[in-house]
Design a protein around this motif. Sequence first.
Motif, mmCIF file in Angstrom:
data_model
loop_
_atom_site.group_PDB
_atom_site.id
_atom_site.type_symbol
_atom_site.label_atom_id
_atom_site.label_comp_id
_atom_site.label_asym_id
_atom_site.label_seq_id
_atom_site.Cartn_x
_atom_site.Cartn_y
_atom_site.Cartn_z
ATOM 1 N N UNK A 1 27.187 -62.464 20.302
ATOM 2 C CA UNK A 1 27.196 -61.158 19.657
ATOM 3 C C UNK A 1 26.771 -61.296 18.199
ATOM 4 N N UNK A 2 25.925 -60.387 17.763
ATOM 5 C CA UNK A 2 25.415 -60.437 16.393
ATOM 6 C C UNK A 2 26.415 -59.838 15.419
ATOM 7 N N UNK A 3 26.666 -60.558 14.337
ATOM 8 C CA UNK A 3 27.529 -60.074 13.265
ATOM 9 C C UNK A 3 26.665 -59.451 12.184
ATOM 10 N N UNK A 4 27.002 -58.229 11.789
ATOM 11 C CA UNK A 4 26.259 -57.542 10.727
ATOM 12 C C UNK A 4 27.121 -57.472 9.469
ATOM 13 N N UNK A 5 26.564 -57.944 8.375
ATOM 14 C CA UNK A 5 27.252 -57.876 7.081
ATOM 15 C C UNK A 5 26.429 -56.963 6.182
ATOM 16 N N UNK A 6 26.917 -55.752 6.018
ATOM 17 C CA UNK A 6 26.167 -54.744 5.272
ATOM 18 C C UNK A 6 26.115 -55.096 3.790
ATOM 19 N N UNK A 7 24.973 -54.870 3.209
ATOM 20 C CA UNK A 7 24.843 -55.046 1.768
ATOM 21 C C UNK A 7 25.470 -53.864 1.042
ATOM 22 N N UNK A 8 26.056 -54.123 -0.109
ATOM 23 C CA UNK A 8 26.623 -53.017 -0.871
ATOM 24 C C UNK A 8 25.501 -52.085 -1.338
ATOM 25 N N UNK A 9 25.851 -50.862 -1.612
ATOM 26 C CA UNK A 9 24.871 -49.824 -1.920
ATOM 27 C C UNK A 9 24.203 -50.101 -3.265
ATOM 28 N N UNK A 10 22.891 -50.294 -3.212
ATOM 29 C CA UNK A 10 22.114 -50.460 -4.444
ATOM 30 C C UNK A 10 21.085 -49.350 -4.599
ATOM 31 N N UNK A 11 21.271 -48.277 -3.833
ATOM 32 C CA UNK A 11 20.470 -47.056 -3.990
ATOM 33 C C UNK A 11 18.979 -47.303 -3.856
ATOM 34 N N UNK A 12 18.582 -47.911 -2.740
ATOM 35 C CA UNK A 12 17.158 -48.077 -2.472
ATOM 36 C C UNK A 12 16.503 -46.715 -2.312
ATOM 37 N N UNK A 13 15.281 -46.599 -2.770
ATOM 38 C CA UNK A 13 14.568 -45.340 -2.676
ATOM 39 C C UNK A 13 13.396 -45.319 -3.629
ATOM 40 N N UNK A 14 12.779 -44.146 -3.830
ATOM 41 C CA UNK A 14 11.592 -44.051 -4.692
ATOM 42 C C UNK A 14 11.822 -44.586 -6.104
ATOM 43 N N UNK A 15 13.008 -44.326 -6.672
ATOM 44 C CA UNK A 15 13.269 -44.801 -8.029
ATOM 45 C C UNK A 15 13.249 -46.320 -8.082
ATOM 46 N N UNK A 16 13.807 -46.957 -7.054
ATOM 47 C CA UNK A 16 13.819 -48.410 -7.019
ATOM 48 C C UNK A 16 12.414 -48.951 -6.846
ATOM 49 N N UNK A 17 11.598 -48.296 -6.036
ATOM 50 C CA UNK A 17 10.213 -48.738 -5.857
ATOM 51 C C UNK A 17 9.435 -48.602 -7.159
#
Length: 287
Positions: A1-17
């Motif tokens: 079974x695959x374990x998923x470790x979510x990354x904390x929110x860093x607000x990816x989106x147009x501003x980050x790009x």
Amino acid sequence: MTTTIARHDLSAGPDTERLADGLDEDLIEEIDDLETTAVLIDSAFSSARLSLSARCVADPRASAIETWESTVNALQLGSALFAVTGVQDGSVECRINRKLRTIPATGPMSTADAGTWLSAFWLAVICRDQDRMTQLSEIPLERLRSPEGSYDEYIYRWVDTLQSWWLRRPDLADKLIATIEASDPAVARIAPQDLLQAVLYPPINLFYHYVRNDRDGFAPALADALKLHKTYWTLNEDRAKDIDGSIALGPLAIACLAYDAEFPLDIESDYLPKHLLQRTWIGEFPT
């Protein structure tokens, strides 16, 4: 079974790009300036790592070519830093940002130290660049010692361990054990304890599982490393907003070694960008 470790929110989106695009533009100017003077090559390497972090916020799986370019630029600048600081006179030819460049030698710089070496080595591992891994591993350990005494002794033992492993020098097991012992919080006094336990030590533990060919124990250790990384980078509001926490560079590098050795890695996490881990972009263009 695959374990998923979510990354904390860093607000990816147009501003980050847009941030990543702006950082890349600034970095290209810094790279172009190196052919005139290399005294700020350490600053350029820092800028490249920041650009990579921003790209990984916007593109957490590293599925875009721009993210791979940022990774390669960081690799090339890290290696170039040690190349130009390793000679006193003349110049060094280095490939950076898809171009061979002639960069003036600088002689020793205080920032070409063991901590910077680890970042450069991790990038070489992630990019599967064996030539640069060899070049970095051949740097004498004494050259990497910080004159200010800014590191605990364990970091030099750690560098020695990695160099010995890659160059197949003797006494690897003894050196790794000495590294583990020296990184004990009761022994190490300079590094902040939370940084030591959550960021600096986990790659050592992962490497221990890797060299022992512990295929059953590696994935749980990797999961623990990522959880510790997340804990460190979410301890307070300032850290949680810092894009440096977008990837776990050391664990990613050791995970790349394990992936290439066909260890079972049933873990998914944006702290380990999928296409960097799985070497999707290798060979896309000369590094």
